[in-house]
Write an enzyme that holds these catalytic residues in place. Structure first.
Site, PDB file in Angstrom:
ATOM      1  N   ASP A 222       0.860  -1.190   0.000  1.00 36.87           N
ATOM      2  CA  ASP A 222       0.000   0.000   0.000  1.00 36.87           C
ATOM      3  C   ASP A 222       0.900   1.245   0.000  1.00 36.87           C
ATOM      4  OD1 ASP A 222      -2.233   1.686   0.383  1.00 36.87           O
ATOM      5  OD2 ASP A 222      -2.228   1.405   2.571  1.00 36.87           O
TER       6      ASP A 222
ATOM      7  N   GLU B  90       2.663   5.117  -3.899  1.00 32.81           N
ATOM      8  CA  GLU B  90       2.709   6.127  -4.976  1.00 32.81           C
ATOM      9  C   GLU B  90       4.068   6.812  -5.060  1.00 32.81           C
ATOM     10  OE1 GLU B  90       0.268   5.746  -2.716  1.00 32.81           O
ATOM     11  OE2 GLU B  90      -1.054   4.763  -4.132  1.00 32.81           O
TER      12      GLU B  90
ATOM     13  N   ASP C 175      -8.829   4.068  -1.849  1.00 38.06           N
ATOM     14  CA  ASP C 175      -9.840   4.512  -0.894  1.00 38.06           C
ATOM     15  C   ASP C 175     -11.076   5.099  -1.550  1.00 38.06           C
ATOM     16  OD1 ASP C 175      -7.961   3.696   0.888  1.00 38.06           O
ATOM     17  OD2 ASP C 175      -7.187   5.711   1.270  1.00 38.06           O
TER      18      ASP C 175
HETATM   19  O1  MIG Z   1      -3.956   6.185   4.564  1.00 41.63           O
HETATM   20  O2  MIG Z   1      -3.348   0.915   5.972  1.00 41.63           O
HETATM   21  O3  MIG Z   1      -5.822   2.441   0.779  1.00 41.63           O
HETATM   22  O4  MIG Z   1      -6.815   0.227   2.140  1.00 41.63           O
HETATM   23  O5  MIG Z   1      -6.642   0.225   4.932  1.00 41.63           O
HETATM   24  C1  MIG Z   1      -4.501   4.985   4.977  1.00 41.63           C
HETATM   25  C2  MIG Z   1      -4.500   1.661   6.197  1.00 41.63           C
HETATM   26  C3  MIG Z   1      -3.531   3.874   4.677  1.00 41.63           C
HETATM   27  C4  MIG Z   1      -4.743   3.187   2.771  1.00 41.63           C
HETATM   28  C5  MIG Z   1      -5.283   2.031   2.012  1.00 41.63           C
HETATM   29  C6  MIG Z   1      -6.301   1.331   2.842  1.00 41.63           C
HETATM   30  C7  MIG Z   1      -5.675   0.863   4.133  1.00 41.63           C
HETATM   31  C8  MIG Z   1      -5.121   2.071   4.870  1.00 41.63           C
HETATM   32  N1  MIG Z   1      -4.167   2.766   4.035  1.00 41.63           N
END
Ligand code: MIG
Length: 730
Positions: free
Chosen positions: A372, A375, A451
């Site tokens: 995650d 980017e 999200d």
């Molecule tokens: O800014 O890890 O898109 O699926 O649950 C939040 C916590 C960070 C973003 C992800 C989301 C995940 C969350 N992450």
């Protein structure tokens, strides 16, 4: 003059040179350069140029049915076929500005561009590609102008008589304008890098998608179980909580294959650590879940907590593995662990180091990895990511600014992850999930769209978003079912699960501090309907697996917009709320609250109602009933659709259905290629698979079937048949 030059051709102009190379019969690369050296391709391109015989006449080149002519002054290109049909026509080429303008040729639709918050058809819109952590993309904004998590600079133009694709091979921020600024022009441009693009000629949409798959690669065959249902939440934050979810899934008889551990499993959000207060028996908990049939996926983000004494941080620091400032000092940003540093995945040494860290997690019993925030997200700056002038280094020590590496940062991270997992468990297929991606990322990770929110607009928009991703080479994709942000109503959960049951990646996930979103936390009726559709997914699992295998082999997506198979029919070019699973199953989700019927477009031909078996003549719109418990689903006549008989199995992991029923919908030319293997190992590469081919030999009244064994290397389950005829009800 066009001249032969190495494997390809070159035109030497006044300001620049144009290289023309072939990557398959109908894939042509046009690379501009200042001198006579061919610019290097990005990591997206894995195909090799092919030597081709061509007839050259001055500034015109003919080969493989294509005619390419180059304007000697401007180096503008025109591409046509032998019948004189024009596929592409440049209006302007600016080497200095990294810009191409092409004439709009009357395309009925323009698609692709990876993940975009837009309608399916992007004519009249423009967009920018720079991987971004977008929170709750707002339906009221001008969505098509937003940067999203992916940067996939590829688009596909289609009309009834032609289809083509353009892949702009550039990792910088790119801009595409599909007739928004000027209705006669398409343009694409980059902030830097090379003016280097690939043109893929159809004439069929599928030819273009396959050509793009050949160029940038396809996903490896996934485990069959990861095509099942995934249950997640930010976060299941203790051992007791996660085990309770597993038990509830079994108790409420909801088949599920994968569970997630979001950021709270870590000690103070430090990657490659575990919070032993919350997860005292991490290893034995994972063992228990594995024995119950679950694959457990843990989140691993790129940001490394900057904390003295934290081994990962210090190792990276001692080895100069992090992204730096232009001054050479390490760049400190901020993510969940507060001050954080970012591994420079551009270097293979760093990718290997990072990859090695997964060994411990796998040894603990972790089943897959979720990358995650790649980017990458950085909270310190307004731009939300690393500064454009932050410094990366190549293997050869060449410094590259972040602005050039940004769009491939996530791809490099997932490359590290997948390569590591494959090395660490060579006998098993690995599962990697990513949020950000570049062209070619499909080779390394499945993708979810980040999200979204528990709003109807995001359910509705996930359809064109995922279809456009599919056309951009990304088959294994999904959106958070039920929506991430905000509370999901029971009705929304039902409608979203009905749709999600057909997403390639099918996961219910929700944000911290929102109402629980697991199906059993809703009233009985909601639970019963969601269970029914999750079970439907498992009944179609073998079919889904076959489609994903096709993606692996050819790059074709599992879910496809209607025009993919009805290119002749202009009505299909704008349909956002219906799609096809493979060629023949038409999914028509309900996307609005309170609706108990919807409008469905039936393309030409005979269709069957999946639920009732009722025949429907196509070539028209019909209003169909869709009470809460019903997802309108239709099957094209002449379809063979395998169904897993799962009634005695409540989950699919290492076990699978013992038998299949082939549903045969009467009609011409019905054909199905059934592929079977163990669903999780690499044994299939050594012949341990079976393949059968089924043919429907009926006319509309007298069905019959022939079966041919193409390969027999894996146990073939019991197969029975069910015929659906126009005159009969199911
Ligand atoms: O800014 O890890 O898109 O699926 O649950 C939040 C916590 C960070 C973003 C992800 C989301 C995940 C969350 N992450």
């Amino acid at each position: 003059m066009i001249r032969q030059n190495g494997k390809g051709f070159i035109v030497i102009g006044k300001q620049a040179c144009l290289h023309i190379l072939f990557y398959g019969k109908k894939t042509v690369r046009f690379a501009y350069s200042r001198d006579q050296y061919l610019p290097a391709s990005t990591i997206a391109v894995i195909a090799e140029p092919e030597q081709r015989e061509a007839q050259i006449d001055g500034y015109e080149l003919q080969t493989g049915g294509l005619i390419i002519s180059v304007n000697p002054e401007t180096l503008a290109v025109e591409i046509s076929d032998q019948d004189g049909k024009i596929y592409s026509e440049d209006i302007a080429v600016s080497f200095a500005d990294k810009l191409i303008r092409k004439k709009i040729l009357g395309e009925s639709g323009i698609y692709g561009n990876g993940e975009k918050y837009t309608w399916l058809n992007q004519i009249g819109t423009k967009t920018t590609n720079y991987c971004s952590d977008v929170l709750f993309h707002n339906p009221i904004q001008h969505p098509q102008e937003e940067e999203m998590h992916t940067a996939i600079p590829f688009y596909l133009g289609a009309s009834p008589d032609l289809a083509y694709g353009i892949y702009f091979d550039n990792t910088h921020r790119t801009y595409f304008d599909f007739g928004k600024s000027n209705p006669d022009l398409i343009s694409f441009q980059a902030d830097g890098g090379n003016l280097d693009y690939y043109f893929i000629a159809g004439p069929q949409v599928a030819d273009v998608v396959k050509g793009y798959g050949h160029l940038t690669g396809t996903a490896p065959l996934p485990r069959k179980s990861v095509l099942g249902y995934h249950q997640s939440r930010y976060s299941y934050s203790s051992e007791e909580e996660l085990l309770a979810v597993a038990e509830d899934l079994r108790k409420y008889d909801i088949p599920c294959s994968v569970l997630y551990m979001d950021i709270h499993y870590m000690d103070a959000y430090k990657v490659f650590t575990v919070d032993r207060d919350r997860f005292k028996n991490f290893e034995s908990m994972l063992k228990k879940l594995k024995d119950m049939g679950f694959l457990v996926v843990v989140i691993v983000n790129p940001g490394v907590k900057a904390e003295k004494g934290y081994a990962v941080y210090e190792e990276g620091l001692n080895n100069n593995y992090y992204v730096t400032r232009p001054s050479g000092e390490v760049y400190y940003g901020e993510v969940w662990p507060k001050p954080a540093v970012f591994p420079d995945f551009l270097r293979s040494e760093v990718r290997q180091w990072w990859g090695e860290k997964y060994r411990w997690l796998l040894d603990c019993g972790v089943g897959g990895i979720w990358n995650d925030m790649n980017e990458p997200t950085d909270f310190t700056l307004e731009i939300g990511t690393l500064p454009a002038d932050a410094v990366h280094k190549t293997d050869d020590g060449v410094k590259l600014p972040h602005r050039e590496v940004h769009n491939i940062y996530a791809m490099l991270q997932t490359m590290s992850t997948r390569t590591a997992l494959e090395g660490l468990q060579p006998d098993k297929r690995s599962f990697v999930l990513t949020r950000a991606a570049f062209a070619g990322s499909q080779r390394y990770a499945a993708l979810w769209t980040g999200d979204n929110a528990s709003v109807w607009e995001h359910l509705e928009n996930s359809i064109p978003m995922l279809l456009n991703l599919g056309l951009s080479g990304y088959s294994f994709v999904g959106a958070d079912v039920g929506g991430y942000r905000g509370d999901c109503s029971g009705e929304l959960l039902v409608r979203w699960t009905q749709l999600g049951a057909f997403y390639p990646f099918f996961r219910n996930h929700s944000e911290i501090d929102t109402a629980p979103q697991e199906p059993w936390t809703y009233p009985q009726k909601i639970l019963d309907i969601t269970r029914k559709y999750i079970r439907l997914r498992y009944r179609l699992l073998t079919h889904y697996y076959n489609l994903m295998r096709e993606s692996t082999l050819t790059g074709q997506p599992a879910i496809r917009p209607l025009f993919y198979h009805y290119q002749d029919d202009p009505e299909t070019y704008h349909i956002n709320d219906q799609f096809l699973l493979g060629e023949s199953l038409m999914v028509c989700p309900v996307t609005r609250p309170g609706a108990n019927h919807r409008q469905v477009y039936f393309p030409q031909g005979l269709w069957f109602d999946y639920w009732s078996g009722e025949p429907i003549e196509g070539g028209r719109y019909l209003s169909v009933e869709a009470p809460l418990e019903k997802l309108p689903l239709y099957v094209r006549a002449g379809t063979i659709l395998p169904h897993d008989d799962i009634d005695s199995v409540d989950y699919i992991s290492y076990t699978e259905a013992k038998s299949l029923t082939m549903h045969c919908y009467a009609g011409q030319d019905g054909r199905y290629r059934l592929y079977l293997d163990d669903g999780f190992s690499d044994e299939f590469k050594h012949g341990r698979y079976s393949e059968l081919e089924f043919f429907l030999t009926d006319d509309r009244n007298e069905p019959g079937l022939t079966v041919k064994t193409l390969h027999e290397g894996y146990a073939i389950p019991g197969i029975s048949y069910k015929y659906i005829l126009p005159g009969s009800r199911k």
